[in-house]
Design an enzyme around this catalytic site. Structure first.
Site, PDB file in Angstrom:
ATOM      1  CG  ASP A 294      -2.093  -5.604  -1.577  1.00  0.00           C
ATOM      2  OD1 ASP A 294      -3.203  -5.693  -1.051  1.00  0.00           O
ATOM      3  OD2 ASP A 294      -1.066  -5.242  -0.978  1.00  0.00           O
TER       4      ASP A 294
ATOM      5  CG  HIS B 181      -4.035  -0.420  -2.142  1.00  0.00           C
ATOM      6  ND1 HIS B 181      -2.991  -1.220  -2.534  1.00  0.00           N
ATOM      7  CD2 HIS B 181      -4.185  -0.605  -0.803  1.00  0.00           C
ATOM      8  CE1 HIS B 181      -2.511  -1.852  -1.472  1.00  0.00           C
ATOM      9  NE2 HIS B 181      -3.212  -1.494  -0.413  1.00  0.00           N
TER      10      HIS B 181
ATOM     11  NE  ARG C 281       3.076  -8.762   5.441  1.00  0.00           N
ATOM     12  CZ  ARG C 281       1.778  -8.951   5.219  1.00  0.00           C
ATOM     13  NH1 ARG C 281       1.104  -9.826   5.937  1.00  0.00           N
ATOM     14  NH2 ARG C 281       1.154  -8.231   4.304  1.00  0.00           N
TER      15      ARG C 281
ATOM     16  CB  CYS D  35      -1.008  -0.010   1.146  1.00  0.00           C
ATOM     17  SG  CYS D  35      -0.420  -0.631   2.716  1.00  0.00           S
TER      18      CYS D  35
ATOM     19  CD  GLN E 168      -0.241  -8.832   0.970  1.00  0.00           C
ATOM     20  OE1 GLN E 168       0.145  -7.697   0.748  1.00  0.00           O
ATOM     21  NE2 GLN E 168      -0.920  -9.140   2.066  1.00  0.00           N
TER      22      GLN E 168
ATOM     23  CG  HIS F 213      -5.777  -0.896   2.531  1.00  0.00           C
ATOM     24  ND1 HIS F 213      -4.414  -0.782   2.487  1.00  0.00           N
ATOM     25  CD2 HIS F 213      -6.233   0.267   3.091  1.00  0.00           C
ATOM     26  CE1 HIS F 213      -4.051   0.388   3.003  1.00  0.00           C
ATOM     27  NE2 HIS F 213      -5.144   1.035   3.383  1.00  0.00           N
TER      28      HIS F 213
ATOM     29  CE  LYS G  61      -8.518  -7.821   9.529  1.00  0.00           C
ATOM     30  NZ  LYS G  61      -7.251  -8.536   9.253  1.00  0.00           N
TER      31      LYS G  61
END
Length: 667
Positions: free
Chosen positions: A412, A414, A392, A363, A410, A541, A495
């Protein structure tokens, strides 16, 4: 006549004698094992006060199961100290579907020890010992636990009492310390005791014979690797033997579906020691599945108006200072790489270097893309999507196959939008992920709403309240069950999590949708509104898979390795009955390849029955078998993965069946 008090009992007002206990209130219902008194679970031995609200808790309810398992953990600990008198007690909470207890012992527990302990536990259960709650002073607790150093340590931890009590199930620093005695019903003597906040079953007999000890393992005291390593015994307990047997069958089925085992058997992926923990490599067949997953996701995202972006794997640490990750997520990040430092000959610094980090999130980089030039309201909503590699720092003890890794990709997205667009975008995003998950074969969902952690958040309370309220409205409008997750949000916003149940009923967290007013503020993101003013966008997100690796692990277990044809690495296998029909089979294989079907021919020297077994073992969706009659008729025997078979199917029809199944994503 004794004094009467009024209680609300299971939704009805009742007058009872002062001093009435829960056991007396529910004497005619043996399924009630504890009670909910106002907001707290209490033992049935507790005397009830006027004006309280009381609700029954049965042994088969979620709260009742927790109490059953916690009580069984106590019985196990009692048995351990009978078997190993030197054993020192750690903590013993209930967990999902079971319990554990930690012990400081001289030698690790063996499988034979667990069998012995089960027999000893059954003897304790049949003695019908009473669980008796006793409120004590700290001095009395220390006297009772004089030989238990770990219990004494917990009593001394006032600074983090809540955290300790959560794991230890001990009342510390809350105005009350309690001990539970296991009491012999005949003599009234205390046989064993532990420091614990309870509640417990009224007696051990209610545990019955529906328990089992499952395994032992090493565990650090209080989960801190700097502490001493103890021995942990895991177990499970259920209301009936039938419940226990059903659970054990579910465990056996889960073991058969274990993606780590199937990944090796089907040659999909591996974890080479040379790479380190939590870093998988995908083999060709695993790569095919992964590519098919990603390609379909890309197609659907393009159709839904997402634009693809790409960002690097590392960045200067300043980016994560802006985003807040270094303040709130540092423990989940790999240590920095210090680069670009230049030294003089004497070792002094001529040019200071900079810290670079492997990215844990995409992000912040997507925010930089948004900020790279001026933006107009006409561009919004702007939907960015990336298959972005992130890293991570997961502790080695929690790394688990593909479902908990250190390096992941991911999917991902946005979404940047106006406040007016926010609710529609959230609704569309939720519908999008639910529809796409259904295409991958998951269709049993509920939603979880994670709200602000009061100890770990950025931004104003008003912004959090608005974001939380909006997410709750969108989740409720979906018609799915909504479960609260208090304090479970990331530091920058609340979330919705899509929780999906797999083929054997296990729940997996899948897609997440987070509403964020804070990162646009921290990055000073702006767009020009219709009235010419500069305004902050709202940031959503959204991850569909969570990570490609984890999602693939879930699908392997959901399908037990038997992927639907559109995802299967080999969709069709051609097998000639004898060598004379190799060319005939090869011709069919060529036709299928020309149509984009992943097909192979088994022309090896193994006997025909072995080839059929190999196709079944490798979980291939369709097998085309050809012999003399088939070749003469221009046909094949069409065999399905479940062993059923259609004979004499014309080649053109067989090809059409396969292409249709793949295109329609059929099982």
């Amino acid at each position: 006549m004794s004094e009467q008090i009024t209680l609300s009992v299971d939704g009805e007002q009742r007058a009872v004698a002062a001093g009435t206990t829960g056991a007396e209130l529910y004497f005619d219902d043996r399924s009630v094992v504890v009670m909910q008194v106002d907001d707290a679970l209490c033992d049935l031995s507790r005397e009830l006060e006027a004006g309280t609200t009381v609700e029954r808790v049965t042994i088969d309810s979620p709260a009742g199961l927790e109490v059953l398992r916690h009580s069984t953990a106590h019985v196990m600990a009692q048995a351990v100290q009978q078997l190993r008198p030197e054993a020192k007690l750690g903590i013993g909470p209930y967990i999902t579907d079971g319990f554990y207890f930690d012990f400081d012992v001289e030698e690790p527990f063996t499988p034979e020890d667990l069998k012995t302990l089960e027999k000893m536990m059954l003897k304790i259960v049949n003695q019908n010992q009473k669980f008796a709650r006793r409120v004590v002073t700290e001095a009395e607790a220390r006297a009772a636990m004089a030989g238990e150093p770990y219990k004494l340590e917990i009593l001394g931890k006032s600074s983090d009492a809540d955290a300790v009590a959560e794991g230890a199930n001990i009342e510390v620093g809350a105005g009350e310390i309690t001990i539970y005695d296991n009491v012999d019903r005949k003599s009234g003597d205390t046989i064993w005791c532990d420091l614990c906040r309870g509640p417990h079953l009224p007696n051990t007999k209610l545990i019955s014979n529906a328990f089992a000890l499952t395994r032992s393992a090493a565990a650090y005291w209080l989960g801190n690797e700097k502490n001493k390593q103890l021995q942990r015994i895991y177990g499970t307990a259920w209301p009936t033997k039938a419940d226990l047997k059903a659970y054990q069958e579910r465990l056996a089925e889960a073991e058969r579906r274990d993606h780590r085992k199937l990944g090796a058997e089907l040659d999909l992926f591996s974890f080479p020691d040379e790479l380190g923990s939590g870093l998988p490599v995908f083999h060709p067949k695993g790569g095919i599945i992964r590519r098919a997953m990603e390609d379909y996701s890309r197609q659907r995202h393009e159709e839904a108006g997402y634009e693809f972006v790409y960002t690097p794997h590392i960045t200067k640490g300043h980016l994560y200072e802006i985003s807040g990750h270094l303040d709130w997520y540092r423990d989940g990040m790999f240590p920095p790489m210090h680069v670009d430092e230049e030294l003089n000959e004497d070792g002094s610094v001529r040019k200071p270097g900079q810290d670079y980090y492997l990215k844990p999130m995409n992000c912040p980089m997507h925010n930089l893309i948004f900020a790279s030039r001026g933006r107009s309201y006409r561009e919004l909503p702007l939907r960015m999507f990336e298959f972005g590699s992130v890293y991570r720092y997961e502790k080695s003890g929690v790394v688990h196959g593909l479902t908990r890794v250190r390096g992941m990709t991911q999917d991902d997205a946005h979404i940047y939008c106006t406040r007016e667009q926010m609710k529609d975008e959230l609704t569309n995003a939720l519908e999008f992920v639910l529809d796409l998950l259904k295409d991958y074969g998951l269709d049993d969902f509920y939603l979880e709403l994670s709200t602000k952690n009061p100890e770990k958040y950025v931004g104003s309370d008003d912004a959090w309240d608005e974001a939380t309220r909006t997410l709750e409205e969108v989740a409720t409008a979906s018609g799915l069950e909504l479960v609260p997750d208090p304090g479970g949000a990331a530091f920058y916003g609340p979330k919705i999590s899509v929780q999906a149940r797999d083929a054997i009923g296990r729940t997996w967290q899948m897609s997440t949708i987070q509403l964020d007013f804070n990162l646009p503020e921290r990055f000073e993101l702006e767009f020009q509104a219709a009235d010419g003013s500069r305004q902050r966008p709202v940031m959503i997100h959204r991850a569909l898979f969570g990570s490609v690796e984890r999602f693939m692990g879930v699908l392997i277990e959901h399908y037990a390795g038997a992927f639907p044809a559109w995802l299967a690495p080999v969709q069709v296998l051609g097998i000639p009955v004898a060598e004379a029909f190799n060319d005939y089979v090869q011709d069919i294989v060529g036709q299928l390849k020309a149509l984009g079907i992943r097909v192979e021919a088994d022309l090896g020297t193994e006997r025909f029955p072995k080839k059929i077994r190999n196709a079944s073992k490798n979980k291939i969706p369709f097998t085309l078998i050809a012999g003399g009659e088939d070749a003469e008729a221009g046909a094949v025997s069409f065999r399905f993965r479940d062993g059923s078979q259609d004979n004499g199917v014309p080649v053109a029809e067989a090809i059409e069946r396969i292409v249709t199944a793949v295109q329609n994503r059929e099982a």
